[in-house]
Structures are given as structure tokens and as C-alpha cells.
Design a protein around this motif. Structure first.
Motif, PDB file in Angstrom:
ATOM      1  N   ALA A   1      46.677  37.443  38.023  1.00  0.00           N
ATOM      2  CA  ALA A   1      45.475  38.194  38.395  1.00  0.00           C
ATOM      3  C   ALA A   1      44.256  37.629  37.686  1.00  0.00           C
ATOM      4  O   ALA A   1      44.334  37.163  36.538  1.00  0.00           O
ATOM      5  CB  ALA A   1      45.635  39.674  38.048  1.00  0.00           C
ATOM      6  N   THR A   2      43.136  37.672  38.383  1.00  0.00           N
ATOM      7  CA  THR A   2      41.832  37.303  37.824  1.00  0.00           C
ATOM      8  C   THR A   2      40.912  38.507  37.931  1.00  0.00           C
ATOM      9  O   THR A   2      40.762  39.084  39.014  1.00  0.00           O
ATOM     10  CB  THR A   2      41.207  36.121  38.586  1.00  0.00           C
ATOM     11  OG1 THR A   2      42.041  34.961  38.450  1.00  0.00           O
ATOM     12  CG2 THR A   2      39.812  35.808  38.054  1.00  0.00           C
ATOM     13  N   LEU A   3      40.313  38.878  36.810  1.00  0.00           N
ATOM     14  CA  LEU A   3      39.347  39.978  36.790  1.00  0.00           C
ATOM     15  C   LEU A   3      37.995  39.424  36.349  1.00  0.00           C
ATOM     16  O   LEU A   3      37.871  38.862  35.265  1.00  0.00           O
ATOM     17  CB  LEU A   3      39.798  41.074  35.825  1.00  0.00           C
ATOM     18  CG  LEU A   3      38.834  42.246  35.651  1.00  0.00           C
ATOM     19  CD1 LEU A   3      38.654  43.003  36.974  1.00  0.00           C
ATOM     20  CD2 LEU A   3      39.316  43.187  34.552  1.00  0.00           C
ATOM     21  N   LEU A   4      37.006  39.567  37.224  1.00  0.00           N
ATOM     22  CA  LEU A   4      35.638  39.143  36.909  1.00  0.00           C
ATOM     23  C   LEU A   4      34.749  40.377  36.807  1.00  0.00           C
ATOM     24  O   LEU A   4      34.736  41.212  37.710  1.00  0.00           O
ATOM     25  CB  LEU A   4      35.086  38.215  37.997  1.00  0.00           C
ATOM     26  CG  LEU A   4      35.860  36.932  38.294  1.00  0.00           C
ATOM     27  CD1 LEU A   4      35.164  36.145  39.406  1.00  0.00           C
ATOM     28  CD2 LEU A   4      36.011  36.070  37.055  1.00  0.00           C
ATOM     29  N   LEU A   5      34.028  40.474  35.727  1.00  0.00           N
ATOM     30  CA  LEU A   5      33.047  41.546  35.539  1.00  0.00           C
ATOM     31  C   LEU A   5      31.664  40.922  35.552  1.00  0.00           C
ATOM     32  O   LEU A   5      31.358  40.055  34.730  1.00  0.00           O
ATOM     33  CB  LEU A   5      33.291  42.277  34.214  1.00  0.00           C
ATOM     34  CG  LEU A   5      32.275  43.353  33.838  1.00  0.00           C
ATOM     35  CD1 LEU A   5      32.307  44.501  34.853  1.00  0.00           C
ATOM     36  CD2 LEU A   5      32.546  43.875  32.419  1.00  0.00           C
ATOM     37  N   TYR A   6      30.847  41.339  36.514  1.00  0.00           N
ATOM     38  CA  TYR A   6      29.487  40.800  36.607  1.00  0.00           C
ATOM     39  C   TYR A   6      28.589  41.544  35.623  1.00  0.00           C
ATOM     40  O   TYR A   6      28.537  42.782  35.623  1.00  0.00           O
ATOM     41  CB  TYR A   6      28.964  40.941  38.037  1.00  0.00           C
ATOM     42  CG  TYR A   6      29.782  40.158  39.042  1.00  0.00           C
ATOM     43  CD1 TYR A   6      29.743  38.771  39.072  1.00  0.00           C
ATOM     44  CD2 TYR A   6      30.616  40.816  39.947  1.00  0.00           C
ATOM     45  CE1 TYR A   6      30.502  38.057  39.986  1.00  0.00           C
ATOM     46  CE2 TYR A   6      31.377  40.101  40.866  1.00  0.00           C
ATOM     47  CZ  TYR A   6      31.318  38.719  40.880  1.00  0.00           C
ATOM     48  OH  TYR A   6      32.075  38.002  41.782  1.00  0.00           O
TER      49      TYR A   6
ATOM     50  N   LYS B   1      26.570  41.864  40.959  1.00  0.00           N
ATOM     51  CA  LYS B   1      25.765  43.033  40.646  1.00  0.00           C
ATOM     52  C   LYS B   1      26.253  43.607  39.327  1.00  0.00           C
ATOM     53  O   LYS B   1      27.465  43.802  39.151  1.00  0.00           O
ATOM     54  CB  LYS B   1      25.871  44.082  41.757  1.00  0.00           C
ATOM     55  CG  LYS B   1      24.991  45.307  41.524  1.00  0.00           C
ATOM     56  CD  LYS B   1      25.119  46.292  42.684  1.00  0.00           C
ATOM     57  CE  LYS B   1      24.251  47.529  42.441  1.00  0.00           C
ATOM     58  NZ  LYS B   1      24.396  48.523  43.558  1.00  0.00           N
ATOM     59  N   ALA B   2      25.342  43.875  38.428  1.00  0.00           N
ATOM     60  CA  ALA B   2      25.704  44.332  37.086  1.00  0.00           C
ATOM     61  C   ALA B   2      26.631  45.545  37.144  1.00  0.00           C
ATOM     62  O   ALA B   2      26.342  46.532  37.825  1.00  0.00           O
ATOM     63  CB  ALA B   2      24.453  44.669  36.294  1.00  0.00           C
ATOM     64  N   GLY B   3      27.757  45.441  36.437  1.00  0.00           N
ATOM     65  CA  GLY B   3      28.708  46.543  36.383  1.00  0.00           C
ATOM     66  C   GLY B   3      29.803  46.487  37.419  1.00  0.00           C
ATOM     67  O   GLY B   3      30.806  47.187  37.293  1.00  0.00           O
ATOM     68  N   ASP B   4      29.633  45.661  38.456  1.00  0.00           N
ATOM     69  CA  ASP B   4      30.684  45.505  39.459  1.00  0.00           C
ATOM     70  C   ASP B   4      31.790  44.600  38.919  1.00  0.00           C
ATOM     71  O   ASP B   4      31.531  43.692  38.113  1.00  0.00           O
ATOM     72  CB  ASP B   4      30.139  44.899  40.747  1.00  0.00           C
ATOM     73  CG  ASP B   4      29.411  45.922  41.608  1.00  0.00           C
ATOM     74  OD1 ASP B   4      29.378  47.099  41.218  1.00  0.00           O
ATOM     75  OD2 ASP B   4      28.872  45.525  42.663  1.00  0.00           O
ATOM     76  N   ALA B   5      33.004  44.848  39.364  1.00  0.00           N
ATOM     77  CA  ALA B   5      34.137  44.007  38.981  1.00  0.00           C
ATOM     78  C   ALA B   5      34.852  43.513  40.234  1.00  0.00           C
ATOM     79  O   ALA B   5      34.910  44.205  41.244  1.00  0.00           O
ATOM     80  CB  ALA B   5      35.109  44.781  38.095  1.00  0.00           C
ATOM     81  N   LEU B   6      35.374  42.314  40.148  1.00  0.00           N
ATOM     82  CA  LEU B   6      36.136  41.702  41.232  1.00  0.00           C
ATOM     83  C   LEU B   6      37.529  41.391  40.708  1.00  0.00           C
ATOM     84  O   LEU B   6      37.681  40.655  39.726  1.00  0.00           O
ATOM     85  CB  LEU B   6      35.443  40.428  41.713  1.00  0.00           C
ATOM     86  CG  LEU B   6      36.202  39.555  42.719  1.00  0.00           C
ATOM     87  CD1 LEU B   6      36.444  40.314  44.020  1.00  0.00           C
ATOM     88  CD2 LEU B   6      35.439  38.264  42.980  1.00  0.00           C
ATOM     89  N   LEU B   7      38.544  41.947  41.341  1.00  0.00           N
ATOM     90  CA  LEU B   7      39.937  41.717  40.959  1.00  0.00           C
ATOM     91  C   LEU B   7      40.667  41.083  42.138  1.00  0.00           C
ATOM     92  O   LEU B   7      40.638  41.611  43.243  1.00  0.00           O
ATOM     93  CB  LEU B   7      40.610  43.033  40.574  1.00  0.00           C
ATOM     94  CG  LEU B   7      42.106  42.981  40.246  1.00  0.00           C
ATOM     95  CD1 LEU B   7      42.371  42.157  38.997  1.00  0.00           C
ATOM     96  CD2 LEU B   7      42.671  44.397  40.092  1.00  0.00           C
ATOM     97  N   PHE B   8      41.305  39.944  41.893  1.00  0.00           N
ATOM     98  CA  PHE B   8      42.108  39.318  42.943  1.00  0.00           C
ATOM     99  C   PHE B   8      43.346  38.684  42.319  1.00  0.00           C
ATOM    100  O   PHE B   8      43.443  38.526  41.097  1.00  0.00           O
ATOM    101  CB  PHE B   8      41.293  38.306  43.766  1.00  0.00           C
ATOM    102  CG  PHE B   8      40.694  37.180  42.974  1.00  0.00           C
ATOM    103  CD1 PHE B   8      41.357  35.964  42.851  1.00  0.00           C
ATOM    104  CD2 PHE B   8      39.449  37.306  42.381  1.00  0.00           C
ATOM    105  CE1 PHE B   8      40.798  34.912  42.139  1.00  0.00           C
ATOM    106  CE2 PHE B   8      38.876  36.260  41.665  1.00  0.00           C
ATOM    107  CZ  PHE B   8      39.554  35.060  41.540  1.00  0.00           C
ATOM    108  N   PHE B   9      44.287  38.321  43.183  1.00  0.00           N
ATOM    109  CA  PHE B   9      45.619  37.923  42.721  1.00  0.00           C
ATOM    110  C   PHE B   9      45.955  36.515  43.218  1.00  0.00           C
ATOM    111  O   PHE B   9      46.376  36.334  44.361  1.00  0.00           O
ATOM    112  CB  PHE B   9      46.652  38.940  43.207  1.00  0.00           C
ATOM    113  CG  PHE B   9      46.350  40.342  42.739  1.00  0.00           C
ATOM    114  CD1 PHE B   9      46.775  40.769  41.505  1.00  0.00           C
ATOM    115  CD2 PHE B   9      45.599  41.205  43.532  1.00  0.00           C
ATOM    116  CE1 PHE B   9      46.487  42.045  41.052  1.00  0.00           C
ATOM    117  CE2 PHE B   9      45.299  42.485  43.095  1.00  0.00           C
ATOM    118  CZ  PHE B   9      45.739  42.906  41.844  1.00  0.00           C
ATOM    119  N   PRO B  10      45.798  35.505  42.353  1.00  0.00           N
ATOM    120  CA  PRO B  10      46.064  34.112  42.740  1.00  0.00           C
ATOM    121  C   PRO B  10      47.536  33.818  43.032  1.00  0.00           C
ATOM    122  O   PRO B  10      47.861  32.807  43.635  1.00  0.00           O
ATOM    123  CB  PRO B  10      45.590  33.306  41.524  1.00  0.00           C
ATOM    124  CG  PRO B  10      44.708  34.240  40.752  1.00  0.00           C
ATOM    125  CD  PRO B  10      45.255  35.600  40.995  1.00  0.00           C
ATOM    126  N   ALA B  11      48.422  34.698  42.563  1.00  0.00           N
ATOM    127  CA  ALA B  11      49.857  34.560  42.819  1.00  0.00           C
ATOM    128  C   ALA B  11      50.449  35.961  42.949  1.00  0.00           C
ATOM    129  O   ALA B  11      49.842  36.940  42.500  1.00  0.00           O
ATOM    130  CB  ALA B  11      50.540  33.789  41.690  1.00  0.00           C
TER     131      ALA B  11
END
Length: 235
Positions: free
Chosen positions: A142-147, A178-188
Motif C-alpha cells: 500500500a501507498t499512502l500519500l498525504l497532501y 489539496k491540503a489535508g486530502d489523502a490518497l491510498l492505493f494498493f500497488p500489490a
């Protein structure tokens, strides 16, 4: 890895070849095999290290941003980021489980993109993660990005192999920071199987962009890539 197969067989075969024509006994065969095994294992280890360093150098060339690792949970912002991230993967909603979940994290990284900087299309998972990433927790699940700031122009995260939704003006799935938004996705998937749909990129920044990132792996991530036990106890 090398000890499990080819190196051992090469050591035995080369030792057998060395004693041909001699009156050497089994002891000599074992001595030669041990010497050959040690030498071949060293060569194999050096080759693996060189390959991993070369791969990491290639990945670094994809990115023109700057970054730093956050591994001190005495900093309130870092502590909250790790806590909230661990809570996302906590199916029992048991706060005592947060440290257990965070064991699978690489230490958080803050990344800054200045105007013109970008991250070329790439995958976060690795088809050879079991060997190449064994020292950092294996496959990335999993990859979690917090803007961390609003980005009015440029700097989008784009998934080049996934069509956009009907509401978007983009051809491919794209996320505007956008400040405070998070993006979670699953590379595997949960078993570590590589998902070739998850190629993504950081589009060139027009305005400055700041993000915080956590990678969750399939196995425990040891220091220096992951958080130490002393830091995990703070959760």
C-alpha cells in the motif's frame, strides 16, 4: 537467496572437478566445496548489492524532487501521521494494535516538489520484491500519500493506465493535491502479487507541492528503513 540453490551446486560441482585425477578422499572434497562455496557466496552477495544499488539509482533518476525521512515520533505531527495511518490498517480498531500495524511501514517521508520538478511514471511495487527488497519489508502492499498544501496548478498524481471517472475532464485517473486530502492505493494485492495497472506519476509542478508518504510492506520493515522498536513503543 544464494545459499538456497545455485551457489551450493556450483561449489559442489567445482570441488568435484578439482579432485578429478587425484587420490583425494571425501574430506578433501568437502574442504574444496566449502572453500568454493564461501568464494561464490561472496561474489553472489556483491552482485546482489551492486544490482540493488543500481536499481535504487535508477529510481532516484525518475524523481527530481527533494525529500527527508521522519523517524522521530517525539515530533507531534509525525506521531499523529503514523498513528492515523496505522489506524487505516487496523481491522479491530484496537489502539493497542497500532504499533503492530506500523511495524510494516517504512518511516514516513516528506517530499517537496518545486516548480518544474516531477516524478516520472513508475510502480511502487516490485516484481522481484521478495529478493530485491527483502531488507526493507519485501513487497509494497500500500501507498499512502498525504497532501500538505493546496496546489492550484500542476503537480497532479496521475494513474496513466486507469481511465478517468465520468466527472473528470482528464483522460486518465488524476488527483489534484489539496491540503489535508489523502490518497491510498494498493500497488500489490494482500499476497504480494504485483498489480500492473498501478503505474503512476507526479506531474510537473507549477506551484510548489508538499506531500508526506508512507509505504506499507508485506513484512516487518527493520531500521533504518522502518521505525525502531523504541519509536513504535510511543504509539
Amino acid at each position: 537467496l544464494a545459499a538456497k540453490g545455485p551457489v551450493a551446486w556450483l561449489a559442489i560441482l567445482s570441488a568435484w572437478w578439482q579432485i578429478q585425477g587425484d587420490n583425494s578422499d571425501q574430506l578433501q572434497l568437502l574442504v574444496h566445496a566449502g572453500q568454493n562455496y564461501a568464494g561464490l557466496l561472496l561474489v553472489a552477495g556483491m552482485a546482489i548489492v551492486a544490482f540493488v544499488q543500481s536499481r535504487e539509482g535508477g529510481l532516484q533518476e525518475l524523481r527530481t524532487s527533494t525529500s527527508t525521512t521522519l523517524d522521530d515520533l517525539n515530533v507531534e505531527g509525525t506521531l499523529m501521521f503514523v498513528k492515523n495511518s496505522a489506524d487505516l490498517f487496523n481491522p479491530n480498531e484496537d489502539k493497542k494494535e497500532l504499533a503492530k500495524q506500523a511495524m510494516y511501514f517504512e518511516a514516513p517521508t516528506v517530499i517537496r516538489y518545486e516548480p518544474g520538478q516531477a516524478l516520472a511514471p513508475h510502480y511502487d511495487a516490485n516484481r522481484s520484491a521478495e529478493t530485491e527488497d527483502a531488507n526493507r519489508g519485501g513487497q509494497t502492499l500500500a501507498t499512502l500519500l498525504l497532501y500538505l498544501n493546496d496546489v492550484e496548478e500542476g503537480g497532479k498524481t496521475r494513474f496513466g493506465l486507469i481511465p478517468a471517472t465520468d466527472e473528470s475532464n482528464e483522460a486518465k485517473l488524476t488527483v489534484q493535491p489539496k491540503a489535508g486530502d489523502a490518497l491510498l492505493f494498493f500497488p500489490a494485492d494482500k499476497d504480494g502479487k504485483f498489480d500492473d495497472r498501478l503505474e503512476h506519476e507526479g506531474c510537473p509542478a507549477v506551484d510548489s507541492k508538499w506531500i508526506a508518504r508512507i509505504w506499507r510492506h508485506i513484512d516487518r520493515v527493520p531500521p533504518p528503513f522502518g521505525l525502531s522498536n523504541a519509536e513504535l513503543f510511543k504509539l
